[in-house]
Motif scaffolding. Structure first.
Motif, PDB file in Angstrom:
ATOM      1  N   VAL A  27      -6.014   1.399   3.317  1.00  0.00           N
ATOM      2  CA  VAL A  27      -5.245   0.309   3.913  1.00  0.00           C
ATOM      3  C   VAL A  27      -6.226  -0.508   4.747  1.00  0.00           C
ATOM      4  O   VAL A  27      -6.886   0.035   5.631  1.00  0.00           O
ATOM      5  N   PRO A  28      -6.382  -1.810   4.479  1.00  0.00           N
ATOM      6  CA  PRO A  28      -7.324  -2.631   5.249  1.00  0.00           C
ATOM      7  C   PRO A  28      -7.054  -2.515   6.748  1.00  0.00           C
ATOM      8  O   PRO A  28      -5.904  -2.369   7.172  1.00  0.00           O
ATOM      9  N   HIS A  47       0.851  -1.202   0.000  1.00  0.00           N
ATOM     10  CA  HIS A  47       0.000   0.000   0.000  1.00  0.00           C
ATOM     11  C   HIS A  47       0.880   1.243   0.000  1.00  0.00           C
ATOM     12  O   HIS A  47       1.704   1.438   0.892  1.00  0.00           O
ATOM     13  N   ARG A  48       0.699   2.066  -1.031  1.00  0.00           N
ATOM     14  CA  ARG A  48       1.529   3.261  -1.182  1.00  0.00           C
ATOM     15  C   ARG A  48       0.850   4.469  -0.529  1.00  0.00           C
ATOM     16  O   ARG A  48      -0.317   4.741  -0.774  1.00  0.00           O
ATOM     17  N   ILE A  49       1.622   5.172   0.280  1.00  0.00           N
ATOM     18  CA  ILE A  49       1.164   6.399   0.928  1.00  0.00           C
ATOM     19  C   ILE A  49       2.245   7.453   0.740  1.00  0.00           C
ATOM     20  O   ILE A  49       3.437   7.165   0.923  1.00  0.00           O
ATOM     21  N   ILE A  56      -4.483   4.338  12.988  1.00  0.00           N
ATOM     22  CA  ILE A  56      -5.134   3.223  12.286  1.00  0.00           C
ATOM     23  C   ILE A  56      -6.302   3.715  11.455  1.00  0.00           C
ATOM     24  O   ILE A  56      -6.476   3.327  10.284  1.00  0.00           O
ATOM     25  N   HIS A  57      -7.105   4.606  12.031  1.00  0.00           N
ATOM     26  CA  HIS A  57      -8.269   5.143  11.333  1.00  0.00           C
ATOM     27  C   HIS A  57      -7.857   5.918  10.083  1.00  0.00           C
ATOM     28  O   HIS A  57      -8.451   5.757   9.005  1.00  0.00           O
ATOM     29  N   LEU A  58      -6.824   6.732  10.194  1.00  0.00           N
ATOM     30  CA  LEU A  58      -6.393   7.539   9.058  1.00  0.00           C
ATOM     31  C   LEU A  58      -5.758   6.685   7.973  1.00  0.00           C
ATOM     32  O   LEU A  58      -5.921   6.965   6.775  1.00  0.00           O
TER      33      LEU A  58
END
Length: 342
Positions: free
Chosen positions: A110-111, A70-72, A102-104
């Motif tokens: 992101v799962p 997952h790219r951020i 985690i929420h953000l």
């Protein structure tokens, strides 16, 4: 919003009062001379260093997410960690930061399972790092003080901290046995602290099981599925704490003090251990008084108060200012924080 304001007010009040007490107790003529001779370039360097710690922290969370596919972006990663630092600063033992991060991450697609693995994995890496260094830090201080009573206390504390580290590693290796041990401890302690109803006790046990499962699953995921990502996380963890622990040394240089770097780093490890005690929001009060006691070993009494206040300004107030700006002006994502802090 009222809940957020309440926690923020309590955290600030305790910290400000504690800082004021420390300054008043240690203030003398030497303090005035020190204030007049402050080297502002080092204070600016301290601010920049703490800003760099946000970047390193963001790079860690970005690298862990990337290793999971997952790219951020870098900027978004920094936004996530600074927003989480705001919640951590107004909750006991900094526990509010993890749910926010985690929420953000989940908002960035992101799962939840992987987001939890990343964030809890970060906390595990930080915890293992600090606990591993704590016995060595206590040894450094015992050599400086050369006090038999302190040596005994250090030995007991080292045994306790090594026990915590052993239990943490055992929880990763044998989670089910750890649950049984945790249940036994909770059932023994619950009546003493006033938890007498079965419903309340079951709720606590369920929370213990949930936290242990999250802890085990997060670490096990990286160990079994993505060891490269774990190594990257370890590297950024070392870099993060190197930058963070440099802050105090830079502050002391700004006050024309030249202490032993090893002692300065060791002192902050011990302060981090104290701040992990879930007593007050953002460890307010605990941080100021704990730092005053530990820093007094190598900082003169005239400079002790302003040293603690300057250190706390960078590691706490800066988190509040930057984190609140990101949370409320850039992310505009306060609903989750309000729900969590109820």
């Amino acid at each position: 919003m009222n809940k957020v304001k309440k926690w923020l007010f309590i955290s600030l009040l305790i910290s400000l009062v504690s800082g004021l007490i420390v300054v008043l107790v240690t203030f003398d003529a030497g303090t005035i001379d020190a204030l007049l001779s402050i080297r502002p370039e080092f204070i600016l360097a301290g601010i920049l260093l703490h800003g760099l710690s946000y970047l390193v922290w963001g790079m860690r969370i970005r690298a862990l997410c990337q290793s999971l596919g997952h790219r951020i972006g870098v900027l978004r990663s920094v936004e996530i960690v600074t927003s989480g630092s705001f919640a951590a600063s107004i909750t006991p033992s900094s526990l509010g930061g993890e749910p926010v991060r985690i929420h953000l991450l989940h908002l960035d697609r992101v799962p939840l399972g992987k987001a939890s693995a990343v964030v809890i994995g970060e906390r595990v890496l930080d915890g293992i790092f600090i606990l591993s260094l704590a016995p060595f830090s206590m040894y450094v201080f015992s050599r400086i003080l050369d006090n038999p009573t302190f040596d005994v206390l250090v030995s007991l504390a080292e045994i306790f901290l090594l026990g915590i580290l052993f239990l943490s590693l055992y929880a990763i290796w044998r989670p089910e046995q750890t649950k049984k041990l945790a249940h036994l401890v909770v059932r023994k302690i619950a009546p003493v602290v006033g938890t007498r109803t079965d419903a309340k006790l079951e709720s606590i046990l369920d929370r213990v099981d949930s936290e242990l499962e999250n802890f085990h699953n997060s670490v096990a995921f990286f160990v079994k599925e993505d060891r490269k990502g774990l190594l990257i996380g370890v590297f950024y963890t070392l870099m993060f704490w190197l930058v963070e622990f440099s802050l105090l040394y830079v502050i002391l240089l700004g006050l024309n003090q030249y202490p032993d770097v090893l002692v300065v780093f060791a002192s902050q490890v011990l302060v981090m251990v104290l701040m992990a005690i879930p007593a007050t929001p953002g460890a307010s009060g605990m941080a100021e008084f704990g730092a005053t006691t530990i820093f007094s070993v190598f900082v003169s009494s005239s400079l002790l108060g302003i040293t603690v206040v300057a250190w706390r300004a960078l590691t706490f107030y800066m988190n509040l200012i930057v984190g609140s700006f990101v949370s409320f002006r850039i992310l505009k994502d306060t609903e989750f924080m309000k729900k969590y802090l109820r």
